[in-house]
Design an enzyme around this catalytic site. Structure first.
Site, PDB file in Angstrom:
ATOM      1  N   GLU A 142      -0.955  -9.145  -0.422  1.00  0.00           N
ATOM      2  CA  GLU A 142      -2.251  -9.425  -0.082  1.00  0.00           C
ATOM      3  C   GLU A 142      -2.983  -9.480  -1.297  1.00  0.00           C
ATOM      4  O   GLU A 142      -4.076 -10.063  -1.364  1.00  0.00           O
ATOM      5  CB  GLU A 142      -2.476  -8.236   0.819  1.00  0.00           C
ATOM      6  CG  GLU A 142      -1.765  -8.528   2.307  1.00  0.00           C
ATOM      7  CD  GLU A 142      -2.132  -7.066   3.035  1.00  0.00           C
ATOM      8  OE1 GLU A 142      -1.747  -6.256   2.859  1.00  0.00           O
ATOM      9  OE2 GLU A 142      -2.700  -7.552   4.388  1.00  0.00           O
ATOM     10  N   GLY A 201       0.695  -4.722   0.893  1.00  0.00           N
ATOM     11  CA  GLY A 201      -0.642  -4.752   0.163  1.00  0.00           C
ATOM     12  C   GLY A 201      -0.381  -5.715  -1.175  1.00  0.00           C
ATOM     13  O   GLY A 201      -1.405  -6.095  -1.857  1.00  0.00           O
ATOM     14  N   GLU A 218       4.704  -5.356   7.126  1.00  0.00           N
ATOM     15  CA  GLU A 218       4.226  -4.112   7.706  1.00  0.00           C
ATOM     16  C   GLU A 218       4.666  -3.811   9.159  1.00  0.00           C
ATOM     17  O   GLU A 218       4.751  -2.676   9.743  1.00  0.00           O
ATOM     18  CB  GLU A 218       2.731  -4.335   8.050  1.00  0.00           C
ATOM     19  CG  GLU A 218       1.933  -4.098   6.519  1.00  0.00           C
ATOM     20  CD  GLU A 218       1.989  -5.269   5.346  1.00  0.00           C
ATOM     21  OE1 GLU A 218       2.571  -6.232   5.959  1.00  0.00           O
ATOM     22  OE2 GLU A 218       0.904  -5.399   4.832  1.00  0.00           O
ATOM     23  N   ALA A 267       0.924  -1.201   0.068  1.00  0.00           N
ATOM     24  CA  ALA A 267      -0.067   0.188  -0.055  1.00  0.00           C
ATOM     25  C   ALA A 267       0.989   1.147   0.120  1.00  0.00           C
ATOM     26  O   ALA A 267       2.176   1.143   0.479  1.00  0.00           O
ATOM     27  CB  ALA A 267      -0.848  -0.138   1.039  1.00  0.00           C
TER      28      ALA A 267
END
Ligand code: CO8
Length: 258
Positions: free
Chosen positions: A112, A109, A132, A66
């Protein structure tokens, strides 16, 4: 399909392609990317001429996570209010099979997003991980839940708690990746797999994906019930009659996707 700015969207035969295209940020997933990926996937999903979707990135990065710079200054309330989660929920809910073709970094992300797909094909240059924890946060796009389901609690816990990155061969060994191929072969292999899948009857693909999803989300008993209903419902499709007639007549089936 030029309405997109952060992705390239193309259809080749019955395969829909979504290529993440923010090279300046290693395809970091900001709000615009998430909305565009979800919109493109939903458009393919409602189009009967598409039987499989491939999501890919660049040679260097599938997606490096992200967008840290976009998130950095947000408060908890702002993060909850941000609708990025909604876009990814829409993406993960498409009925059409989705293949992630991963080269380079699939971190946070990015990993993910790959795990929201049904199949992960990896170049031998791919690197996966949930780093993260190094940023003082935890995976927030499904990583804690989907990684455990993919590789089991203990491996997922090690990766999420340490932030250790793994190469494609380890990702394949632990069951995250279905196949590792030389980097130069990634897109041809993804094309070939997607074309094979897209040649099947669309209703049976939707049913297969719905039953697979049920296995991820529910008990054995409830999942078997979903399977029984999906299996039975296919007997009311033209393609089931065609598929079984073709077997009996010793010829390839000609599916009409209904
Ligand atoms: N976000 C924003 N920008 C990024 C990101 C990212 N995740 N990753 C890379 N970039 C940018 C860099 O800042 C850099 O930009 P600039 O040139 O303007 O400084 C450019 O991309 C190139 O990156 P690097 O110079 O760092 O390239 P290197 O080859 O040296 O390193 C790495 C590559 C190792 C991949 C490195 O970029 C890196 O560690 N990136 C961050 C990886 C990471 O921590 N990912 C997890 C992010 S958090 C997350 O994903 C949470 C998911 C849940 C969110 C839920 C809300 C929707």
């Amino acid at each position: 399909m030029s309405e997109y700015e952060t992705i390239i969207v193309e259809q080749q035969g019955r395969v829909g392609w979504i290529t993440l295209n923010r090279p300046e940020a290693l395809n970091a997933l900001n709000g615009q990317v998430s909305e565009e990926v979800a919109a493109a996937a939903s458009a393919f999903d409602t189009d009967d001429s598409v039987g499989a979707i491939v999501v890919t990135g660049s040679e260097k990065a599938f997606a490096a996570g992200a967008d840290i710079k976009e998130m950095e200054s947000k408060t908890g309330a702002e993060m909850l209010d941000t609708d990025h989660f909604g876009a990814w929920t829409r993406f993960a809910a498409v009925k059409t099979p989705v293949i992630a073709a991963v080269s380079g970094y699939a971190l946070g992300g990015g990993c993910e997003l790959a795990m929201m797909c049904d199949i992960i094909l990896a170049a031998d240059t791919a690197t996966f991980g949930q780093p993260e924890i190094n940023l003082g946060v935890v995976p927030g796009m499904g990583g804690t839940q989907r990684l455990i389901r993919a590789v089991g609690y203990y491996k997922a816990a090690e990766l999420i708690l340490s932030g250790r990155l793994i190469k494609a061969d380890e990702a394949e060994r632990i069951g995250l990746v279905s196949r590792v191929v030389p980097a130069a072969d990634l897109l041809p292999e993804a094309t070939s797999l997607a074309e094979t899948i897209a040649s099947k009857s669309l209703p049976s693909l939707y049913a297969a994906k719905a039953t697979l999803d049920a296995a991820m989300e529910t008990t054995l008993e409830a999942g078997l019930d979903v399977e029984k209903r999906q299996f039975a419902a296919l007997f009311d499709t033209a393609d089931q009659k065609e598929g079984m007639a073709a077997f009996r007549e010793k010829r390839p089936p000609h599916f009409q996707h209904r």
